[in-house]
Scaffold this motif. Structure first.
Motif, PDB file in Angstrom:
ATOM      1  N   GLN A 132       0.820  -1.205   0.000  1.00  0.00           N
ATOM      2  CA  GLN A 132       0.000   0.000   0.000  1.00  0.00           C
ATOM      3  C   GLN A 132       0.857   1.260   0.000  1.00  0.00           C
ATOM      4  O   GLN A 132       0.505   2.262  -0.643  1.00  0.00           O
ATOM      5  CB  GLN A 132      -0.940   0.008   1.205  1.00  0.00           C
ATOM      6  CG  GLN A 132      -1.920   1.183   1.227  1.00  0.00           C
ATOM      7  CD  GLN A 132      -2.835   1.225   0.021  1.00  0.00           C
ATOM      8  OE1 GLN A 132      -3.403   0.200  -0.362  1.00  0.00           O
ATOM      9  NE2 GLN A 132      -2.985   2.388  -0.588  1.00  0.00           N
ATOM     10  N   TYR A 133       1.996   1.243   0.704  1.00  0.00           N
ATOM     11  CA  TYR A 133       2.813   2.461   0.743  1.00  0.00           C
ATOM     12  C   TYR A 133       3.366   2.815  -0.633  1.00  0.00           C
ATOM     13  O   TYR A 133       3.591   3.997  -0.935  1.00  0.00           O
ATOM     14  CB  TYR A 133       3.932   2.340   1.787  1.00  0.00           C
ATOM     15  CG  TYR A 133       5.144   1.545   1.381  1.00  0.00           C
ATOM     16  CD1 TYR A 133       6.229   2.160   0.747  1.00  0.00           C
ATOM     17  CD2 TYR A 133       5.240   0.188   1.654  1.00  0.00           C
ATOM     18  CE1 TYR A 133       7.364   1.432   0.390  1.00  0.00           C
ATOM     19  CE2 TYR A 133       6.369  -0.544   1.310  1.00  0.00           C
ATOM     20  CZ  TYR A 133       7.431   0.074   0.677  1.00  0.00           C
ATOM     21  OH  TYR A 133       8.545  -0.638   0.326  1.00  0.00           O
ATOM     22  N   GLY A 182      10.637  -5.030  -5.049  1.00  0.00           N
ATOM     23  CA  GLY A 182      11.085  -5.363  -3.709  1.00  0.00           C
ATOM     24  C   GLY A 182      12.154  -4.404  -3.224  1.00  0.00           C
ATOM     25  O   GLY A 182      12.553  -3.476  -3.942  1.00  0.00           O
ATOM     26  N   VAL A 183      12.636  -4.617  -2.001  1.00  0.00           N
ATOM     27  CA  VAL A 183      13.625  -3.722  -1.397  1.00  0.00           C
ATOM     28  C   VAL A 183      14.992  -4.393  -1.271  1.00  0.00           C
ATOM     29  O   VAL A 183      15.962  -3.994  -1.910  1.00  0.00           O
ATOM     30  CB  VAL A 183      13.146  -3.232  -0.010  1.00  0.00           C
ATOM     31  CG1 VAL A 183      14.150  -2.241   0.573  1.00  0.00           C
ATOM     32  CG2 VAL A 183      11.779  -2.573  -0.115  1.00  0.00           C
ATOM     33  N   ASP A 216      12.630   1.822   0.329  1.00  0.00           N
ATOM     34  CA  ASP A 216      12.765   1.424   1.726  1.00  0.00           C
ATOM     35  C   ASP A 216      11.700   2.128   2.570  1.00  0.00           C
ATOM     36  O   ASP A 216      11.703   3.358   2.681  1.00  0.00           O
ATOM     37  CB  ASP A 216      14.155   1.784   2.241  1.00  0.00           C
ATOM     38  CG  ASP A 216      14.446   1.199   3.611  1.00  0.00           C
ATOM     39  OD1 ASP A 216      13.484   0.846   4.330  1.00  0.00           O
ATOM     40  OD2 ASP A 216      15.629   1.102   3.977  1.00  0.00           O
ATOM     41  N   PRO A 217      10.776   1.385   3.186  1.00  0.00           N
ATOM     42  CA  PRO A 217       9.722   2.032   3.974  1.00  0.00           C
ATOM     43  C   PRO A 217      10.246   2.707   5.235  1.00  0.00           C
ATOM     44  O   PRO A 217       9.533   3.506   5.856  1.00  0.00           O
ATOM     45  CB  PRO A 217       8.779   0.867   4.324  1.00  0.00           C
ATOM     46  CG  PRO A 217       9.640  -0.354   4.262  1.00  0.00           C
ATOM     47  CD  PRO A 217      10.637  -0.079   3.174  1.00  0.00           C
ATOM     48  N   GLU A 218      11.504   2.402   5.605  1.00  0.00           N
ATOM     49  CA  GLU A 218      12.098   3.015   6.794  1.00  0.00           C
ATOM     50  C   GLU A 218      12.844   4.304   6.465  1.00  0.00           C
ATOM     51  O   GLU A 218      13.376   4.970   7.361  1.00  0.00           O
ATOM     52  CB  GLU A 218      13.051   2.031   7.471  1.00  0.00           C
ATOM     53  CG  GLU A 218      12.353   0.753   7.963  1.00  0.00           C
ATOM     54  CD  GLU A 218      13.331  -0.208   8.608  1.00  0.00           C
ATOM     55  OE1 GLU A 218      14.505   0.178   8.808  1.00  0.00           O
ATOM     56  OE2 GLU A 218      12.925  -1.341   8.909  1.00  0.00           O
ATOM     57  N   VAL A 219      12.891   4.649   5.188  1.00  0.00           N
ATOM     58  CA  VAL A 219      13.587   5.863   4.741  1.00  0.00           C
ATOM     59  C   VAL A 219      12.545   6.875   4.279  1.00  0.00           C
ATOM     60  O   VAL A 219      11.638   6.530   3.518  1.00  0.00           O
ATOM     61  CB  VAL A 219      14.573   5.557   3.604  1.00  0.00           C
ATOM     62  CG1 VAL A 219      15.201   6.838   3.070  1.00  0.00           C
ATOM     63  CG2 VAL A 219      15.663   4.593   4.077  1.00  0.00           C
ATOM     64  N   SER A 220      12.681   8.092   4.702  1.00  0.00           N
ATOM     65  CA  SER A 220      11.773   9.145   4.255  1.00  0.00           C
ATOM     66  C   SER A 220      12.375   9.869   3.058  1.00  0.00           C
ATOM     67  O   SER A 220      13.589   9.792   2.815  1.00  0.00           O
ATOM     68  CB  SER A 220      11.516  10.146   5.383  1.00  0.00           C
ATOM     69  OG  SER A 220      12.727  10.734   5.817  1.00  0.00           O
ATOM     70  N   PRO A 440      16.851  -9.280   5.240  1.00  0.00           N
ATOM     71  CA  PRO A 440      16.735  -8.142   6.166  1.00  0.00           C
ATOM     72  C   PRO A 440      17.459  -6.947   5.558  1.00  0.00           C
ATOM     73  O   PRO A 440      18.177  -7.086   4.562  1.00  0.00           O
ATOM     74  CB  PRO A 440      17.449  -8.645   7.431  1.00  0.00           C
ATOM     75  CG  PRO A 440      17.546 -10.124   7.278  1.00  0.00           C
ATOM     76  CD  PRO A 440      17.607 -10.395   5.817  1.00  0.00           C
ATOM     77  N   LYS A 441      17.290  -5.801   6.171  1.00  0.00           N
ATOM     78  CA  LYS A 441      17.883  -4.592   5.629  1.00  0.00           C
ATOM     79  C   LYS A 441      19.384  -4.745   5.437  1.00  0.00           C
ATOM     80  O   LYS A 441      20.109  -5.152   6.345  1.00  0.00           O
ATOM     81  CB  LYS A 441      17.599  -3.398   6.545  1.00  0.00           C
ATOM     82  CG  LYS A 441      18.124  -2.081   5.991  1.00  0.00           C
ATOM     83  CD  LYS A 441      17.714  -0.913   6.856  1.00  0.00           C
ATOM     84  CE  LYS A 441      18.220   0.413   6.280  1.00  0.00           C
ATOM     85  NZ  LYS A 441      17.759   1.572   7.070  1.00  0.00           N
TER      86      LYS A 441
END
Length: 458
Positions: A132-133, A182-183, A216-220, A440-441
């Motif tokens: 969704q993001y 994917g990431v 990356d959903p952890e990066v803005s 993982p990251k």
């Protein structure tokens, strides 16, 4: 006299407008809020047509595949998700004339060259999906992204397709570059080469690792450093290539220039690799492929001018999970990949034509790219030589990966040399214990030249 001058001025303006239509227009990049709203109604969240086609052979998009089979474990070879499907149509040299409007030039050439080659068309499954993001960011990008660097770069985009409602060819190609796959992923792979005389050999084998910081959903967006893709290929076989490696850092625009490094065992050191690009023969494929054909598009393509032809219905390889778990000997056959194992479907594709720019040199004087509307990934490419003869055709056997969720077109791809008769299949994990695995990251240091040197000397 005044009338004649007026006519000349009108002609000059018309000529200037016609010429400008062939160039990237950065000014029209972002669409209006009203137009972007279509991404929540008539278009999918990624910009494809939500509805099916008139005769129902292309169904409506209903969300794609987002749930893996209960027995699936990360890294397992993904099973055929449509095992009960049967071909609804077979196209070969005998009936090609009835269907050629929906067959690429490259596939037509293979049918003429190899009478036994055919396309088995299965029911169309619109399996493409994303988190969704990614949909949310794509909606934001529609009104904020714009072309820069004469169409070779983009700014104002993050975490989604930059131009879901594209206005020209450059936007479509950048959508491919920034397609959702994917990431953090890694796949063990081998490269299989089939020579013109029917000999199959393994050209390379190893591990391909990608990190896509852009997604990356952890990066803005304000913390993103501008490098959308970090990739590393480390060869483990055959023995003559074991230890070799290629590292690539790809940026959004000229503010983040591309970085390429290579480790060659004989030299025992990491070196910058500016030749890994354009029409340099790709050593990983024993020189059958070109570096800018890797992953269907690798590196800059500024030696060609791009033109958006439009959208059409085309038979393309799709949902090829069955082929991805087949035995190599059953899939990689003399002449072509086995028609028994490759799944084709009817999809809508964007068509982009690339012609050699004035003053530039490239062995492919012209190319046609076919980009899937649901995933924004290049699925087929046709290439012509300087004499205007169709020379090569490239393909990707897209893999449905609902565990990510995504349809992956950056693995399991290859190309045919129509003139020599040789071909290759790259990024194949057939007969290997693992397939594409979500990791993982991965830290940025994993993709540094220093770490590449450390790994190669261990």
């Amino acid at each position: 006299m005044k009338h004649a001058l007026l006519q000349l001025n009108v002609l000059a303006l018309a000529s200037a407008f016609a010429c400008s239509a062939l160039l990237p227009l950065s000014a029209h990049a972002a669409v209006s809020a009203d137009e972007a709203a279509k991404l929540k109604t008539t278009l999918t969240p990624m910009g494809a047509e939500r509805a099916g086609n008139k005769d129902g052979s292309i169904p409506p998009w209903e969300g794609g595949l987002t749930k893996a089979p209960a027995s699936y474990k990360n890294g397992d070879p993904r099973p055929d998700l449509f095992p009960a499907d049967k071909p609804v149509l077979q196209i070969n040299a005998k009936n090609l004339a009835q269907h050629e409007a929906k067959v690429s030039d490259g596939m037509k050439a293979l049918m003429k060259k190899y009478p036994d080659f055919r396309i088995d068309v299965y029911p169309t499954r619109r399996s493409a999906a994303a988190p969704q993001y990614v949909y949310d960011n794509t909606f934001k990008n529609a009104t904020r992204a714009k072309l820069v660097d004469n169409g070779q770069g983009v700014e104002g985009a993050f975490g989604g397709i930059p131009f879901p409602i594209p206005k020209d060819a450059y936007e479509v190609i950048l959508n491919h570059r920034l397609a959702w796959t994917g990431v953090n992923i890694q796949t063990p792979m081998r490269v299989w080469v089939m020579t013109a005389d029917g000999k199959r050999t393994m050209a390379s084998g190893g591990n391909q690792t990608f990190r896509r910081p852009y997604y990356d959903p952890e990066v803005s967006a304000d913390k993103f450093d501008g490098y959308y893709s970090l990739g590393k290929f480390a060869a483990t076989e055959p023995g003559s290539k074991a230890g070799e490696a290629i590292l690539a850092h790809d940026g959004m625009n000229s503010a983040t220039p591309r970085g390429l490094w290579q480790y060659l065992v004989g030299q025992r050191r990491v070196r910058k690799a500016p030749s890994v690009g354009y029409d340099t023969p790709d050593a990983v494929t024993s020189g059958i492929g070109l570096f800018d054909e890797a992953f269907n598009l690798f590196g800059p393509i500024d030696k060609h001018e791009l033109k958006l032809i439009g959208k059409k219905e085309l038979y393309i390889p799709y949902n090829n999970n069955r082929a991805a778990v087949a035995k190599v000997a059953d899939l990689v056959k003399p002449g072509t990949l086995s028609p028994d194992l490759v799944r084709w479907e009817l999809h809508r594709v964007w068509v982009v034509e690339a012609t050699l720019a004035a003053g530039k040199r490239h062995v492919a004087a012209k190319r046609t790219y076919y980009i899937d509307e649901d995933t924004w990934q290049i699925i087929l490419i046709d290439g012509w030589d300087a004499k205007g003869e169709l020379w090569r055709t490239n393909y990707t056997l897209t893999l449905a990966a609902p565990d990510i969720p995504a349809v992956l077109g950056n693995i399991f791809w290859g190309g045919y040399d129509l003139q020599t008769g040789a071909y290759y299949l790259n990024m194949a994990s057939n007969e290997l214990a693992s397939q594409v695995k979500v990791l993982p990251k991965l830290e940025r240091s994993f993709f540094s030249p220093e770490e590449l040197a450390n790994e190669s000397t261990r």
